[in-house]
Structure formats: structure tokens, C-alpha cells
Design an enzyme around this catalytic site. Structure first.
Site, PDB file in Angstrom:
ATOM      1  N   ASP A  90       0.847  -1.205   0.000  1.00 49.11           N
ATOM      2  CA  ASP A  90       0.000   0.000   0.000  1.00 49.11           C
ATOM      3  C   ASP A  90       0.880   1.251   0.000  1.00 49.11           C
ATOM      4  O   ASP A  90       0.378   2.376  -0.042  1.00 49.11           O
ATOM      5  CB  ASP A  90      -1.019  -0.006   1.148  1.00 49.11           C
ATOM      6  N   SER A  91       2.218   1.053  -0.011  1.00 52.25           N
ATOM      7  CA  SER A  91       3.146   2.159  -0.261  1.00 52.25           C
ATOM      8  C   SER A  91       2.898   2.723  -1.662  1.00 52.25           C
ATOM      9  O   SER A  91       3.423   3.790  -2.003  1.00 52.25           O
ATOM     10  CB  SER A  91       4.603   1.700  -0.109  1.00 52.25           C
TER      11      SER A  91
ATOM     12  N   GLU B 222      -1.754  -5.492   8.433  1.00 51.55           N
ATOM     13  CA  GLU B 222      -0.971  -4.952   9.550  1.00 51.55           C
ATOM     14  C   GLU B 222      -1.677  -5.190  10.877  1.00 51.55           C
ATOM     15  O   GLU B 222      -2.877  -4.922  10.988  1.00 51.55           O
ATOM     16  CB  GLU B 222      -0.769  -3.437   9.366  1.00 51.55           C
TER      17      GLU B 222
ATOM     18  N   ASP C  61      -1.040  -6.064  -0.270  1.00 55.90           N
ATOM     19  CA  ASP C  61      -1.456  -5.406   0.971  1.00 55.90           C
ATOM     20  C   ASP C  61      -2.953  -5.153   0.971  1.00 55.90           C
ATOM     21  O   ASP C  61      -3.501  -4.623  -0.001  1.00 55.90           O
ATOM     22  CB  ASP C  61      -0.765  -4.037   1.084  1.00 55.90           C
TER      23      ASP C  61
ATOM     24  N   LYS D 150      -1.443  -9.443   2.674  1.00 47.92           N
ATOM     25  CA  LYS D 150      -0.741  -9.023   3.891  1.00 47.92           C
ATOM     26  C   LYS D 150      -1.615  -8.012   4.615  1.00 47.92           C
ATOM     27  O   LYS D 150      -2.252  -7.177   3.971  1.00 47.92           O
ATOM     28  CB  LYS D 150       0.621  -8.401   3.542  1.00 47.92           C
TER      29      LYS D 150
ATOM     30  N   GLU E 289       8.868  -4.422  10.667  1.00 47.69           N
ATOM     31  CA  GLU E 289       9.302  -3.121  10.142  1.00 47.69           C
ATOM     32  C   GLU E 289       9.858  -2.240  11.254  1.00 47.69           C
ATOM     33  O   GLU E 289       9.206  -2.021  12.282  1.00 47.69           O
ATOM     34  CB  GLU E 289       8.130  -2.423   9.429  1.00 47.69           C
TER      35      GLU E 289
HETATM   36  O1  KIV Z   1       3.543  -1.101   1.703  1.00 50.64           O
HETATM   37  C1  KIV Z   1       4.711  -1.522   1.724  1.00 50.64           C
HETATM   38  O2  KIV Z   1       5.508  -1.263   0.811  1.00 50.64           O
HETATM   39  C2  KIV Z   1       5.116  -2.342   2.843  1.00 50.64           C
HETATM   40  C3  KIV Z   1       6.565  -2.643   2.999  1.00 50.64           C
HETATM   41  C4  KIV Z   1       7.294  -1.445   3.452  1.00 50.64           C
HETATM   42  C5  KIV Z   1       6.811  -3.816   3.865  1.00 50.64           C
HETATM   43  O3  KIV Z   1       4.300  -2.734   3.641  1.00 50.64           O
END
Ligand code: KIV
Length: 273
Positions: free
Chosen positions: A53-54, A124, A92, A122, A191
Site C-alpha cells: 500500500d506504499s 498490519e 497489501d 498481507k 518493520e
Molecule cells: O507497503 C509496503 O511497501 C510495505 C513494505 C514497506 C513492507 O508494507
């Protein structure tokens, strides 16, 4: 065996990753958000591609990861999957797509798997989202956990500084990691936590730990592609190793092209019909 079959690399699965960790072989993971980059990254032999989600930061220019939507993540993930032959693709779950309740979490995870053909999701958080994790796992969807600095909770923490430097928070992360393993997660991202805490967690778990800013003792490492290539230039945490200055190279190539257009140096006689 046909030539096509001989040339198709063996797909990485969640079992491949577990076996790599059992054998002490490190796991490489990197983000990608589009078809072209995913194709390049996959052909380089990376083990896991994370559609992070980056994307909210590096693709859409938001300050946090919170605004990106489930539809937008699905668009990015489906584009990535079309470029990948070998790597395991993990997506994510964006903020707001699973925190409400476990039913919502399951239906978001099912949309991701159905509409993108990715291999895993994934999310969080630790014990507080265990019910959602259990429900997603019970649908046969592999889940990667994410502990330590969890950017979707930035408004709770207020900073992106190193997490779990105090004993109480460290103990909670260890307990969360054990709970995620027990539930059946196939790996956990750690992280921005102290290297020795990541070492303890990695030693206590049998599933792979994948670190970002968590030191060298985790079972694998992950970086954001645009950060390690030097496309993003205003983000320089200590853990980030830049393998290229691609931002500078892109700028100078585009500058040269623009100048060639203006001076009628492009196209030349051989570049026309
Ligand atoms: O969203 C992302 O890129 C991440 C990584 C930094 C692990 O969750």
C-alpha cells in the site's frame, strides 16, 4: 518436455518460502505496483513481490498509506500479476478494508484473490486482528503478517520512528508474532524494530520473518522498489540502501530528449519514414 515448459521457472509458493527458511536460505522481497516493473523484478529472480500500500506514497503521491482504496490496490495487483512468472505475489490489504470486522476482512481478501490472481495477502497488526486473520485463513487464503512500524496506524503513533525500543512494546510484538504464527500466517514482515528484537523473534518462530529496517537476522529482507532505485529522493532512512540513482538518470535522459526536440536534433533522418 516442451521447450516452453523447460523455460518456465518454478513458481515460488508459501511452502517454498518455509523450506528456504528451514534450510537457512534468505528470502528476497521487493515491492512493485505495475506490469512493466513487475516483469523486470521477476526476471531478476526476486522471491516475493509485494504490491504494497506504499503505492499510495510512490504511485499516487499521498503523504500516508491511508487513502489508497481496495479498488486501487486491485488495479495495481492485477497489473503486477500479469508481469510475473516466478515470484510469489502478495498484496497489501489497504486501510479500511479489514479493520471493521472479520466478515468485511474476508470479503476484501476474497475480492483481491478473485480479481487479481495474486497468491497471498498481507495485513498490519497483531492479536487485535486475529479474528479476521483466522477467517481469511479458513477460506484458504495465505496471510502474511506485519508488525513493528505499521504505517496504517500513523495517526495513533504520530511518528515513523523505530518501534519497540521499550520492553513492554517489545514483549507485545513477540507475543503478537507468536499468535500470528500459531494462527497459520506463512510469514511476518517486521518493520523498523531493533535488530536484536528481530533476531529473538526470528529465532522463536519457525515461519519466515522478512525485515525492513529490522537488521540482518531476519529470514529475508524487503525494500520499496522506488526507494532502492533512487526514484524517490526525499526519503533517506538509515536502513535504506540505494542501489541506483535512477531519479537522476531519468531526469537527465528527459532533459536531453527535451533539448533534442527543441534543437530539431530528434528525430533524425533515420528515425522517420
Ligand atoms: O507497503 C509496503 O511497501 C510495505 C513494505 C514497506 C513492507 O508494507
Amino acid at each position: 518436455m516442451s521447450v516452453a515448459k523447460q523455460n518456465t521457472p518454478k513458481k515460488v509458493t508459501v511452502h517454498t518460502l518455509g523450506n528456504m527458511t528451514l534450510k537457512g536460505e534468505k528470502i528476497s522481497m521487493i515491492t512493485a505496483y505495475d506490469y512493466s516493473m513487475a516483469k523486470l523484478v521477476d526476471s531478476a529472480g526476486i522471491d516475493v513481490i509485494l504490491v504494497g500500500d506504499s503505492a499510495a506514497n510512490v504511485m499516487a503521491g499521498y503523504e500516508t498509506t491511508l487513502p489508497i482504496t481496495l479498488d486501487e490496490m486491485i488495479y495495481h495487483a492485477a497489473s503486477v500479476v500479469r508481469g510475473v512468472n516466478r515470484a510469489l505475489v502478495t498484496v497489501d490489504m489497504p486501510f479500511g478494508s479489514y479493520q471493521g470486522n472479520s466478515k468485511m476482512a474476508l470479503s476484501s481478501a476474497i475480492r483481491i484473490m478473485k480479481e487479481t490472481a495474486a497468491n497471498a495477502i498481507k495485513l498490519e497488526g497483531g492479536q487485535e486482528i486475529l479474528e479476521s486473520i483466522n477467517r481469511i485463513l479458513s477460506a484458504g487464503i495465505p496471510v502474511m503478517g506485519h508488525l513493528g512500524l505499521t504505517p496504517q496506524s500513523i495517526n495513533k503513533f504520530g511518528t515513523y520512528s523505530v518501534r519497540a525500543t521499550k520492553q513492554m512494546e517489545a514483549e507485545k510484538i513477540i507475543a503478537d508474532a507468536k499468535a500470528l504464527e500459531q494462527a497459520g500466517c506463512f510469514a511476518i514482515v517486521l518493520e523498523k524494530i531493533p535488530a536484536l528484537l528481530a533476531k529473538t523473534i526470528s529465532e522463536e518462530l519457525t515461519i519466515p520473518t522478512i525485515g525492513i529496517g529490522a537488521g540482518k537476522y531476519t529470514d529475508g529482507q524487503v525494500l520499496v522498489l522506488h526507494d532502492m532505485l533512487g526514484i524517490t529522493q526525499d526519503f533517506s532512512p538509515r536502513f535504506l540502501r540505494r542501489y541506483m540513482a535512477l531519479g537522476d538518470e531519468i531526469r537527465s535522459a528527459v532533459k536531453q530528449y527535451s533539448s533534442d526536440v527543441k534543437t530539431v536534433n530528434f528525430p533524425n533522418d533515420n528515425e522517420q519514414y
